[in-house]
Design an enzyme around this catalytic site. Structure first.
Site, short mmCIF file in Angstrom:
data_model
loop_
_atom_site.label_atom_id
_atom_site.label_comp_id
_atom_site.label_asym_id
_atom_site.label_seq_id
_atom_site.Cartn_x
_atom_site.Cartn_y
_atom_site.Cartn_z
N CYS A 114 3.53 13.99 -4.53
CA CYS A 114 3.51 12.75 -3.74
C CYS A 114 3.88 12.99 -2.29
O CYS A 114 3.81 12.06 -1.47
CB CYS A 114 4.49 11.73 -4.33
SG CYS A 114 4.22 11.32 -6.06
N HIS A 132 7.89 6.13 -5.92
CA HIS A 132 6.59 6.12 -6.61
C HIS A 132 6.84 5.92 -8.10
O HIS A 132 7.42 6.78 -8.76
CB HIS A 132 5.83 7.42 -6.37
CG HIS A 132 4.52 7.48 -7.10
ND1 HIS A 132 3.66 6.40 -7.17
CD2 HIS A 132 3.93 8.49 -7.81
CE1 HIS A 132 2.60 6.74 -7.88
NE2 HIS A 132 2.73 7.99 -8.29
N HIS A 134 5.44 4.84 -12.05
CA HIS A 134 4.32 4.74 -12.99
C HIS A 134 4.62 3.69 -14.05
O HIS A 134 4.11 3.76 -15.16
CB HIS A 134 4.08 6.09 -13.67
CG HIS A 134 3.32 7.07 -12.85
ND1 HIS A 134 2.24 7.77 -13.32
CD2 HIS A 134 3.50 7.49 -11.56
CE1 HIS A 134 1.78 8.58 -12.38
NE2 HIS A 134 2.53 8.43 -11.30
N GLU A 157 10.07 -17.11 -7.62
CA GLU A 157 11.35 -16.91 -6.95
C GLU A 157 11.55 -15.48 -6.46
O GLU A 157 12.04 -15.25 -5.36
CB GLU A 157 12.49 -17.31 -7.89
CG GLU A 157 13.88 -17.16 -7.30
CD GLU A 157 14.17 -18.12 -6.15
OE1 GLU A 157 15.15 -17.87 -5.43
OE2 GLU A 157 13.42 -19.09 -5.97
N HIS A 207 -2.72 3.48 -12.31
CA HIS A 207 -1.87 4.63 -11.97
C HIS A 207 -0.42 4.22 -11.75
O HIS A 207 0.46 4.61 -12.50
CB HIS A 207 -2.46 5.31 -10.71
CG HIS A 207 -1.70 6.49 -10.21
ND1 HIS A 207 -2.32 7.60 -9.69
CD2 HIS A 207 -0.37 6.75 -10.12
CE1 HIS A 207 -1.41 8.49 -9.31
NE2 HIS A 207 -0.22 7.98 -9.55
N ASP A 282 -13.71 -21.42 6.99
CA ASP A 282 -13.28 -21.09 8.35
C ASP A 282 -12.36 -22.22 8.83
O ASP A 282 -12.32 -23.30 8.22
CB ASP A 282 -14.52 -20.96 9.24
CG ASP A 282 -14.18 -20.81 10.70
OD1 ASP A 282 -13.30 -19.99 11.02
OD2 ASP A 282 -14.77 -21.53 11.53
N GLU A 284 -11.42 -22.98 12.80
CA GLU A 284 -11.91 -23.56 14.06
C GLU A 284 -13.34 -24.08 13.91
O GLU A 284 -14.24 -23.34 13.53
CB GLU A 284 -11.90 -22.50 15.17
CG GLU A 284 -10.54 -22.09 15.65
CD GLU A 284 -10.66 -21.07 16.77
OE1 GLU A 284 -11.25 -21.40 17.82
OE2 GLU A 284 -10.18 -19.94 16.59
N SER A 417 -9.87 -16.79 8.49
CA SER A 417 -9.81 -17.13 9.91
C SER A 417 -9.35 -15.92 10.71
O SER A 417 -8.70 -15.02 10.18
CB SER A 417 -8.83 -18.29 10.13
OG SER A 417 -8.58 -18.50 11.51
N ASP A 477 -18.62 -22.48 11.30
CA ASP A 477 -19.39 -23.07 12.40
C ASP A 477 -20.08 -22.00 13.24
O ASP A 477 -20.83 -22.33 14.16
CB ASP A 477 -18.46 -23.88 13.31
CG ASP A 477 -17.45 -23.00 14.03
OD1 ASP A 477 -16.75 -22.23 13.34
OD2 ASP A 477 -17.35 -23.06 15.26
#
Length: 518
Positions: A114, A132, A134, A157, A207, A282, A284, A417, A477
């Site tokens: 790793c 790491h 598993h 929570e 993994h 979207d 705007e 957005s 738009d």
């Protein structure tokens, strides 16, 4: 001998002194990693010699980036780990100290596979520790929504235990694909870290997970919260409960309406190939007047950027904002972007740094640039405005009713957005119609990709886990966004609202002036 490569700076020699290497900080870090390995073995995270842990050897006299690194070895029974089994590396990944070989049947010592992935978290996120695991729940969590590129959860929570998140926030953990060898994951892990600046973990499909934190305590705490949340998602899935929505209702159990969002076959059952399962909106010019963004939101961010940076300069959040702006400005300067000015180094006078930041941000806002560094900072400035009630989110009158209708019909609705996910949540969480986030299942921003690129919509379809992109309706738009989404296989409707830019003749898309027309 190098564990994962990398050049060495001139300052490395100081950290590699015999006194530091053999000192109390490294000794305590060795013992800590051995203790954590034994503890996590009992949790089921590192059984069968898999998994690994690494921490910085904390020396208050040195910056975190220059501190030595202690890593657990590969192929050693974690429940029998002792301090002498550990490797010690320089800050850039060179092995400085290796464990001695043990008699048969022990394998020859080897630094964890790793290591190159750990180094990415250290170098890209300034981590103080990386874990790491598993754990079984980390594997199954990546299988709940086959093909999804993210694990998402909200209104639990334990999300509060993840840095930068609250109970109502949406937790998003990127998922990368597994490879035959651990080191082959390095590039995809680095890409995920870069693409998700708020993430403190990356899942590897089938993994495990990589989790990092500012310290070993922070990394351990977050790892425990992640495992709890994954386990909760698995149990909720078994009960048929949706863990990705605020109300945690039944998974796909609601009856679909007969409309553009749902096609039916003669027996009344939805056609899985054509029915719309999701709506992506979207903001705007679609849910919100463009004038609100250009005349209210942008000016507020511009007028308050100096005040915000000055009052929060030493906070971790603002340090991260400044870091992203530095990276963007360096790229802009190389590309000759007008309005870009160099930002002094961190150790320069605070006012000089802020002056340069303000100049760059004002230039970016004026050019209406859709870049993550700007959008993230704007989101943090707007948060202050919403909290103080100086700002209130604005949506068109037809939007709340449509959101309620889709929600009641079992349709999942998402936002995509150029504004940061935090800014999106602030806007929909503080409207004259109340908190509309209860009707939304998730938020996408430019960390997913440019809104005018087809690849971005492909990524969204993968994240939503639909059988076909055609099951997603996208409403925008912007003509170029519509073309990109259609190329990815989405159904697309263009929103015609006051103040929107005109469309090309013969554009070929269905248009609406109100969500009530859908």
């Amino acid at each position: 001998m190098a564990c994962c490569g990398g050049g060495r700076g001139e300052g490395a020699a100081a950290t590699e002194s015999e006194a530091y290497l053999e000192g109390e900080a490294v000794r305590e870090a060795r013992e800590l990693v051995a203790e954590l390995c034994r503890h996590f073995y009992g949790q089921g995270w590192v059984t069968g010699t898999v998994g690994s842990i690494t921490v910085k050897a904390n020396d208050p006299a040195l910056p975190l980036a220059d501190q030595l690194i202690v890593m657990s070895p590969s192929g050693v029974q974690k429940e029998r780990m002792v301090a002498e089994d550990m490797y010690v590396l320089s800050a850039d990944g060179k092995v400085l100290s290796s464990p001695v070989s043990k008699p048969w049947p022990n394998k020859p010592p080897k630094c964890t596979d790793c290591a190159p992935l750990f180094m990415k978290a250290y170098l890209m996120r300034g981590a103080g520790a990386v874990i790491h695991s598993h754990g079984m729940e980390t594997c199954i969590a990546t299988m709940l929504d086959h093909g999804a590129k993210e694990f998402r959860m909200t209104h639990m929570e334990m999300i509060k235990g993840i840095k930068g998140h609250g109970y109502r926030d949406e937790l998003v953990v990127p998922i990368i694909e597994n490879t035959p060898y651990e080191y082959e994951l390095t590039d995809s892990l680095a890409e995920a870290i870069a693409a998700y600046p708020k993430a403190t973990a990356v899942l590897v499909r089938n993994h495990g997970i990589y989790v990092w934190g500012d310290s070993w305590i922070n990394a351990k705490t977050q790892a425990e919260c992640y495992h709890y949340l994954f386990d909760a998602a698995i149990k909720l899935y078994q009960l048929g409960i949706d863990w990705t929505t605020p109300e945690h209702g039944p998974i796909n159990s609601a009856k679909r309406p007969r409309s553009v969002l749902s096609s039916s076959i003669p027996n009344g059952c939805p056609d899985s190939k054509s029915s719309k399962h999701c709506v992506v909106l979207d903001i705007e010019g679609t849910t919100t007047p463009i004038s609100f963004v250009t005349d209210v939101m942008f000016p507020y961010a511009r007028d308050n950027v100096r005040k915000h940076l000055t009052s929060t300069y030493s906070s971790d959040e603002t340090k991260e904002d400044i870091k992203l702006l530095r990276i963007q400005v360096e790229e802009d300067l190389k590309n000759g972007i007008v309005g870009s000015v160099p930002i002094p180094p961190d150790d320069a006078d605070k006012e000089e740094v802020i002056n340069a930041l303000v100049a760059n941000v004002e230039s970016m806002i004026k050019a209406d640039r859709k870049i993550t560094s700007l959008k993230q900072l704007q989101g943090h400035i707007w948060r202050t405005g919403f909290e103080s009630k100086e700002l209130q989110g604005v949506v068109f009158d037809d939007v709340p009713e449509a959101l309620k209708h889709w929600h009641a019909s079992g349709m999942k609705v998402y936002i995509y957005s150029s504004g940061s996910r935090e800014a999106q949540r602030l806007l929909f969480g503080n409207t004259a119609y109340g908190d509309l986030r209860q009707y939304l299942c998730g938020f996408f921003d430019t960390t997913t990709g440019n809104k005018r690129e087809t690849r971005s919509y492909f990524e969204i379809s993968q994240s939503l886990g639909v059988d076909s992109p055609a099951q997603i309706l996208f409403i925008t738009d912007v003509f170029q966004e519509a073309v990109a989404a259609k190329s990815a296989g989405f159904e697309v409707i263009i929103s015609i609202r006051p103040g929107n830019a005109p469309l090309p003749e013969n554009h070929g898309f269905r248009t609406i002036k109100s969500f009530s027309e859908i």
